[in-house]
Scaffold this motif. Structure first.
Motif, PDB file in Angstrom:
ATOM      1  N   LEU A  80       0.832  -1.207   0.000  1.00 44.83           N
ATOM      2  CA  LEU A  80       0.000   0.000   0.000  1.00 44.83           C
ATOM      3  C   LEU A  80       0.863   1.251   0.000  1.00 44.83           C
ATOM      4  CD1 LEU A  80      -2.648  -1.246   2.559  1.00 44.83           C
ATOM      5  CD2 LEU A  80      -2.977  -0.938   0.091  1.00 44.83           C
ATOM      6  N   THR A  81       0.358   2.304  -0.611  1.00 47.63           N
ATOM      7  CA  THR A  81       1.093   3.549  -0.779  1.00 47.63           C
ATOM      8  C   THR A  81       0.671   4.570   0.272  1.00 47.63           C
ATOM      9  OG1 THR A  81       1.175   3.156  -3.155  1.00 47.63           O
ATOM     10  CG2 THR A  81       1.575   5.413  -2.420  1.00 47.63           C
ATOM     11  N   GLU A  82       1.654   5.140   0.954  1.00 42.91           N
ATOM     12  CA  GLU A  82       1.361   6.258   1.842  1.00 42.91           C
ATOM     13  C   GLU A  82       0.934   7.439   0.989  1.00 42.91           C
ATOM     14  OE1 GLU A  82       4.896   6.718   4.217  1.00 42.91           O
ATOM     15  OE2 GLU A  82       4.248   5.105   5.573  1.00 42.91           O
ATOM     16  N   MET A  83       0.084   8.319   1.526  1.00 44.25           N
ATOM     17  CA  MET A  83      -0.433   9.399   0.694  1.00 44.25           C
ATOM     18  C   MET A  83      -0.829  10.605   1.530  1.00 44.25           C
ATOM     19  SD  MET A  83      -3.976   7.527  -0.389  1.00 44.25           S
ATOM     20  CE  MET A  83      -4.979   6.775   0.873  1.00 44.25           C
ATOM     21  N   SER A  84      -0.808  11.748   0.855  1.00 42.77           N
ATOM     22  CA  SER A  84      -1.285  13.006   1.423  1.00 42.77           C
ATOM     23  C   SER A  84      -2.631  13.303   0.787  1.00 42.77           C
ATOM     24  CB  SER A  84      -0.312  14.146   1.116  1.00 42.77           C
ATOM     25  OG  SER A  84       0.938  13.897   1.697  1.00 42.77           O
ATOM     26  N   LEU A  85      -3.648  13.393   1.603  1.00 43.03           N
ATOM     27  CA  LEU A  85      -4.975  13.677   1.076  1.00 43.03           C
ATOM     28  C   LEU A  85      -5.278  15.160   1.191  1.00 43.03           C
ATOM     29  CD1 LEU A  85      -5.371  10.553   2.328  1.00 43.03           C
ATOM     30  CD2 LEU A  85      -7.491  10.988   1.130  1.00 43.03           C
ATOM     31  N   PRO A  86      -5.896  15.707   0.150  1.00 43.45           N
ATOM     32  CA  PRO A  86      -6.387  17.079   0.268  1.00 43.45           C
ATOM     33  C   PRO A  86      -7.563  17.058   1.243  1.00 43.45           C
ATOM     34  CG  PRO A  86      -7.191  16.090  -1.742  1.00 43.45           C
ATOM     35  CD  PRO A  86      -6.272  15.089  -1.096  1.00 43.45           C
ATOM     36  N   GLU A  87      -8.240  18.112   1.399  1.00 39.07           N
ATOM     37  CA  GLU A  87      -9.375  18.163   2.309  1.00 39.07           C
ATOM     38  C   GLU A  87     -10.319  16.982   2.060  1.00 39.07           C
ATOM     39  OE1 GLU A  87     -12.593  21.448   2.477  1.00 39.07           O
ATOM     40  OE2 GLU A  87     -10.932  22.056   3.768  1.00 39.07           O
ATOM     41  N   ASP A  88     -10.533  16.192   3.107  1.00 42.18           N
ATOM     42  CA  ASP A  88     -11.395  15.010   3.002  1.00 42.18           C
ATOM     43  C   ASP A  88     -11.887  14.647   4.400  1.00 42.18           C
ATOM     44  OD1 ASP A  88     -12.642  13.007   1.448  1.00 42.18           O
ATOM     45  OD2 ASP A  88     -11.083  11.557   1.926  1.00 42.18           O
ATOM     46  N   GLU A  89     -12.896  13.800   4.462  1.00 45.89           N
ATOM     47  CA  GLU A  89     -13.406  13.327   5.743  1.00 45.89           C
ATOM     48  C   GLU A  89     -12.391  12.395   6.400  1.00 45.89           C
ATOM     49  OE1 GLU A  89     -18.182  13.240   4.739  1.00 45.89           O
ATOM     50  OE2 GLU A  89     -17.093  11.344   4.917  1.00 45.89           O
ATOM     51  N   ILE A  90     -12.233  12.547   7.712  1.00 44.37           N
ATOM     52  CA  ILE A  90     -11.430  11.627   8.515  1.00 44.37           C
ATOM     53  C   ILE A  90     -12.400  10.976   9.491  1.00 44.37           C
ATOM     54  CG2 ILE A  90      -9.467  11.353  10.071  1.00 44.37           C
ATOM     55  CD1 ILE A  90      -8.552  14.171   9.142  1.00 44.37           C
ATOM     56  N   TYR A  91     -12.611   9.680   9.349  1.00 36.95           N
ATOM     57  CA  TYR A  91     -13.568   8.989  10.211  1.00 36.95           C
ATOM     58  C   TYR A  91     -12.983   8.780  11.604  1.00 36.95           C
ATOM     59  CZ  TYR A  91     -17.016   7.798   6.622  1.00 36.95           C
ATOM     60  OH  TYR A  91     -17.997   7.829   5.685  1.00 36.95           O
ATOM     61  N   PRO A 132     -10.479   6.312   3.461  1.00 34.52           N
ATOM     62  CA  PRO A 132     -10.372   7.604   2.774  1.00 34.52           C
ATOM     63  C   PRO A 132     -11.217   7.647   1.504  1.00 34.52           C
ATOM     64  CG  PRO A 132      -8.188   6.728   3.281  1.00 34.52           C
ATOM     65  CD  PRO A 132      -9.182   5.636   3.542  1.00 34.52           C
ATOM     66  N   GLY A 133     -11.528   8.859   1.067  1.00 36.07           N
ATOM     67  CA  GLY A 133     -12.144   9.003  -0.239  1.00 36.07           C
ATOM     68  C   GLY A 133     -13.594   9.409  -0.232  1.00 36.07           C
ATOM     69  N   HIS A 134     -13.877  10.599   0.255  1.00 36.15           N
ATOM     70  CA  HIS A 134     -15.239  11.120   0.183  1.00 36.15           C
ATOM     71  C   HIS A 134     -15.331  12.219  -0.883  1.00 36.15           C
ATOM     72  CE1 HIS A 134     -19.239  12.259   1.463  1.00 36.15           C
ATOM     73  NE2 HIS A 134     -18.829  13.510   1.461  1.00 36.15           N
ATOM     74  N   ARG A 135     -14.426  13.150  -0.809  1.00 33.94           N
ATOM     75  CA  ARG A 135     -14.450  14.272  -1.750  1.00 33.94           C
ATOM     76  C   ARG A 135     -13.729  13.888  -3.045  1.00 33.94           C
ATOM     77  NH1 ARG A 135     -14.561  19.818   1.581  1.00 33.94           N
ATOM     78  NH2 ARG A 135     -16.341  19.196   2.857  1.00 33.94           N
ATOM     79  N   MET A 136     -14.183  14.459  -4.149  1.00 32.26           N
ATOM     80  CA  MET A 136     -13.673  14.084  -5.461  1.00 32.26           C
ATOM     81  C   MET A 136     -12.154  14.264  -5.570  1.00 32.26           C
ATOM     82  SD  MET A 136     -14.431  12.671  -8.270  1.00 32.26           S
ATOM     83  CE  MET A 136     -16.202  12.702  -8.239  1.00 32.26           C
ATOM     84  N   ALA A 137     -11.610  15.320  -5.005  1.00 29.60           N
ATOM     85  CA  ALA A 137     -10.162  15.544  -5.096  1.00 29.60           C
ATOM     86  C   ALA A 137      -9.390  14.395  -4.448  1.00 29.60           C
ATOM     87  CB  ALA A 137      -9.787  16.875  -4.446  1.00 29.60           C
ATOM     88  N   ALA A 138      -9.933  13.822  -3.385  1.00 27.81           N
ATOM     89  CA  ALA A 138      -9.272  12.682  -2.738  1.00 27.81           C
ATOM     90  C   ALA A 138      -9.481  11.409  -3.545  1.00 27.81           C
ATOM     91  CB  ALA A 138      -9.803  12.504  -1.317  1.00 27.81           C
ATOM     92  N   VAL A 139     -10.693  11.206  -4.018  1.00 26.40           N
ATOM     93  CA  VAL A 139     -11.023   9.987  -4.757  1.00 26.40           C
ATOM     94  C   VAL A 139     -10.178   9.857  -6.020  1.00 26.40           C
ATOM     95  CG1 VAL A 139     -12.861   8.828  -6.059  1.00 26.40           C
ATOM     96  CG2 VAL A 139     -13.366   9.857  -3.848  1.00 26.40           C
ATOM     97  N   MET A 140      -9.821  10.964  -6.638  1.00 24.80           N
ATOM     98  CA  MET A 140      -9.086  10.943  -7.896  1.00 24.80           C
ATOM     99  C   MET A 140      -7.572  10.878  -7.725  1.00 24.80           C
ATOM    100  SD  MET A 140     -11.530  10.675  -9.895  1.00 24.80           S
ATOM    101  CE  MET A 140     -10.641  10.700 -11.418  1.00 24.80           C
ATOM    102  N   LEU A 141      -7.075  10.857  -6.489  1.00 21.75           N
ATOM    103  CA  LEU A 141      -5.631  10.764  -6.278  1.00 21.75           C
ATOM    104  C   LEU A 141      -5.112   9.430  -6.797  1.00 21.75           C
ATOM    105  CD1 LEU A 141      -5.052  12.076  -2.654  1.00 21.75           C
ATOM    106  CD2 LEU A 141      -4.296  13.133  -4.778  1.00 21.75           C
ATOM    107  N   PRO A 142      -4.057   9.439  -7.605  1.00 18.71           N
ATOM    108  CA  PRO A 142      -3.497   8.175  -8.087  1.00 18.71           C
ATOM    109  C   PRO A 142      -3.149   7.198  -6.964  1.00 18.71           C
ATOM    110  CG  PRO A 142      -2.605   9.990  -9.354  1.00 18.71           C
ATOM    111  CD  PRO A 142      -3.392  10.600  -8.215  1.00 18.71           C
ATOM    112  N   ALA A 143      -2.597   7.690  -5.853  1.00 18.45           N
ATOM    113  CA  ALA A 143      -2.235   6.796  -4.748  1.00 18.45           C
ATOM    114  C   ALA A 143      -3.473   6.140  -4.146  1.00 18.45           C
ATOM    115  CB  ALA A 143      -1.463   7.560  -3.670  1.00 18.45           C
ATOM    116  N   LEU A 144      -4.557   6.875  -4.030  1.00 19.85           N
ATOM    117  CA  LEU A 144      -5.785   6.298  -3.489  1.00 19.85           C
ATOM    118  C   LEU A 144      -6.328   5.227  -4.436  1.00 19.85           C
ATOM    119  CD1 LEU A 144      -8.540   7.997  -1.526  1.00 19.85           C
ATOM    120  CD2 LEU A 144      -9.188   6.505  -3.399  1.00 19.85           C
ATOM    121  N   ILE A 145      -6.351   5.525  -5.713  1.00 21.25           N
ATOM    122  CA  ILE A 145      -6.820   4.553  -6.715  1.00 21.25           C
ATOM    123  C   ILE A 145      -5.941   3.309  -6.686  1.00 21.25           C
ATOM    124  CG2 ILE A 145      -7.116   4.168  -9.205  1.00 21.25           C
ATOM    125  CD1 ILE A 145      -7.823   7.236  -9.342  1.00 21.25           C
ATOM    126  N   ASP A 146      -4.632   3.501  -6.611  1.00 26.61           N
ATOM    127  CA  ASP A 146      -3.709   2.364  -6.548  1.00 26.61           C
ATOM    128  C   ASP A 146      -3.971   1.510  -5.303  1.00 26.61           C
ATOM    129  OD1 ASP A 146      -2.506   3.186  -8.894  1.00 26.61           O
ATOM    130  OD2 ASP A 146      -0.757   4.075  -7.899  1.00 26.61           O
TER     131      ASP A 146
END
Length: 163
Positions: A80-91, A132-146
């Protein structure tokens, strides 16, 4: 949103009882919150207000955050890839409902919180949770998709190996 009917519940439960793998993305742990058996198998559960079990509700601040590997020996964590998320929900305030293997986490002012984990259903099916992955900017991150692709491959590999 309307709740799924009894036919949907029977189908999902049959799938789980056959040991089918589950990938729980973002809020999927609460998707079937009205089914008591579902609430028990997800590993980490988003608790809704007016929870059927009377639990304290979970919450989610929205801000940028870092996701890092947990200190674990599970080989999947290394994939798994470590990543920096832009503004997104943190559960925060999730309920532990089953033994879990931590994979990814974030540390914020409120503490350290899991972002990805593994568990197993009572019927032996593998479950991967990825929060992770509520807001579109986070969902579209290559690291998140990977990371989602890595978890999907893992679950499919486990299913083929008969675990």
């Amino acid at each position: 949103l309307p709740l799924p009917g009894s036919g949907a519940e029977r189908a999902v439960r049959r799938y789980c009882e056959r040991g089918g793998p589950l990938l729980l993305l973002h809020g999927a742990s609460a998707a079937f919150h009205h089914w008591a058996w579902w609430r028990q198998l997800v590993g980490l559960r988003w608790v809704r207000p007016e929870d059927p079990d009377g639990g304290e509700p979970s919450w989610h601040p929205v801000r940028p955050y870092e996701v890092r590997r947990c200190r674990t020996r599970h080989p999947l964590a290394a994939e798994l890839t470590e990543m920096s998320l832009p503004e997104d929900e943190i559960y925060l305030g999730l309920e532990y409902t089953a033994p879990i293997e931590p994979l990814l986490e974030t540390t914020v002012g409120e503490g350290t919180f899991l972002q990805a984990y593994l568990t197993r259903t009572p019927w032996g099916g593998d479950v991967a949770g990825f929060l992770p992955g509520h807001r579109m900017a986070a969902v579209m991150l290559p690291a998140l998709i990977d990371n989602v692709a890595v978890l999907m491959r893992y679950l499919l590999r486990c299913g083929k190996e008969g675990r």
